[in-house]
Design a protein around this motif. Sequence first.
Motif, PDB file in Angstrom:
ATOM      1  N   LYS A   1      24.474  38.853 -17.903  1.00  0.00           N
ATOM      2  CA  LYS A   1      24.222  37.799 -17.146  1.00  0.00           C
ATOM      3  C   LYS A   1      24.500  36.298 -17.735  1.00  0.00           C
ATOM      4  N   GLU A   2      24.283  36.141 -18.943  1.00  0.00           N
ATOM      5  CA  GLU A   2      24.814  35.079 -19.362  1.00  0.00           C
ATOM      6  C   GLU A   2      26.262  34.981 -19.527  1.00  0.00           C
ATOM      7  N   ASN A   3      26.997  35.904 -19.797  1.00  0.00           N
ATOM      8  CA  ASN A   3      28.356  35.906 -19.633  1.00  0.00           C
ATOM      9  C   ASN A   3      28.734  35.401 -18.284  1.00  0.00           C
ATOM     10  N   GLU A   4      28.333  36.206 -17.189  1.00  0.00           N
ATOM     11  CA  GLU A   4      28.541  35.643 -15.772  1.00  0.00           C
ATOM     12  C   GLU A   4      28.505  34.394 -15.746  1.00  0.00           C
ATOM     13  N   ASP A   5      27.073  33.667 -15.968  1.00  0.00           N
ATOM     14  CA  ASP A   5      26.900  32.536 -15.981  1.00  0.00           C
ATOM     15  C   ASP A   5      27.901  31.352 -16.608  1.00  0.00           C
ATOM     16  N   LEU A   6      28.235  31.956 -17.676  1.00  0.00           N
ATOM     17  CA  LEU A   6      29.215  31.066 -18.476  1.00  0.00           C
ATOM     18  C   LEU A   6      30.598  31.199 -18.058  1.00  0.00           C
ATOM     19  N   GLN A   7      30.836  32.379 -17.355  1.00  0.00           N
ATOM     20  CA  GLN A   7      32.192  32.341 -16.524  1.00  0.00           C
ATOM     21  C   GLN A   7      32.335  31.579 -15.434  1.00  0.00           C
ATOM     22  N   ALA A   8      31.348  31.463 -14.714  1.00  0.00           N
ATOM     23  CA  ALA A   8      30.821  30.671 -13.423  1.00  0.00           C
ATOM     24  C   ALA A   8      30.780  29.220 -13.752  1.00  0.00           C
ATOM     25  N   ASP A   9      30.427  28.857 -15.053  1.00  0.00           N
ATOM     26  CA  ASP A   9      30.389  27.355 -15.474  1.00  0.00           C
ATOM     27  C   ASP A   9      31.948  26.903 -15.957  1.00  0.00           C
ATOM     28  N   ILE A  10      32.591  27.927 -16.326  1.00  0.00           N
ATOM     29  CA  ILE A  10      33.936  27.588 -16.624  1.00  0.00           C
ATOM     30  C   ILE A  10      35.042  27.564 -15.464  1.00  0.00           C
ATOM     31  N   LEU A  11      34.758  28.412 -14.619  1.00  0.00           N
ATOM     32  CA  LEU A  11      35.410  28.283 -13.333  1.00  0.00           C
ATOM     33  C   LEU A  11      35.171  27.186 -12.529  1.00  0.00           C
ATOM     34  N   GLU A  12      33.990  26.608 -12.713  1.00  0.00           N
ATOM     35  CA  GLU A  12      33.549  25.357 -12.014  1.00  0.00           C
ATOM     36  C   GLU A  12      34.205  24.249 -12.735  1.00  0.00           C
ATOM     37  N   ALA A  13      34.333  24.195 -14.072  1.00  0.00           N
ATOM     38  CA  ALA A  13      34.885  23.091 -14.784  1.00  0.00           C
ATOM     39  C   ALA A  13      36.190  22.910 -14.448  1.00  0.00           C
ATOM     40  N   MET A  14      36.934  24.386 -14.469  1.00  0.00           N
ATOM     41  CA  MET A  14      38.468  24.263 -14.218  1.00  0.00           C
ATOM     42  C   MET A  14      38.673  23.837 -13.036  1.00  0.00           C
TER      43      MET A  14
END
Length: 214
Positions: free
Chosen positions: A57-70
Amino acid sequence: MNRQKKRTIILISAGIVILLIGTLAGYLVTHSRYTNELDQKTKEIESLQQSIAEQKKENEDLQADILEAMETITDLEEQAVNAEPSKNEESKVTADKNENETKDENTSAEASPDKVDSAGETESEQTAEQDPDTQSNEVTSSEATEAIKLVKEHVSYANEPNVHFDIEGNVPGSSDICIHVYEIVDDGESQHTATWGWYGVNLNAQSVYDTEGL
């Protein structure tokens, strides 16, 4: 004999029962220990699965944050690209405006001849407004500047305060330039001019002479 045999049978049976009980007890102890170990391993596996799920779940949240930043970076890049033409256009408009102002200043400078005051700076044709009958259109701005320079070198009071040098056209009967040198006097209530002299300038001969007696 029969009693002895019966006793032997009873003892054997008792031994077997005791053996079975011991074996069963050992089995129960071993099974209990195995069950406990199994329960412990099961709990460990469940805890590990829970940790894995949390990490996932933390990895999924991190990936979501990365996508949002991109996406944010992409939007900013698009805004910068869209803003660049506007900036260039604004710079072009400013440059065109400055160029037009420069052209207007040059046109104004060409349309109005400069005049020179006592500090050596060029001014507009003030003499023509004061006395249009004595102003000559044949005297150019460069000739006026050179003539006034020669008069300043000729007189000793050129650096006196409030001294003005005005072109008054041509000396009567010649093409020499006539220059009126005067001072503006302020008596507190009004201002008036006090003439220092009238001078003729021959640019070809680079000579200056007094015209008051002419």
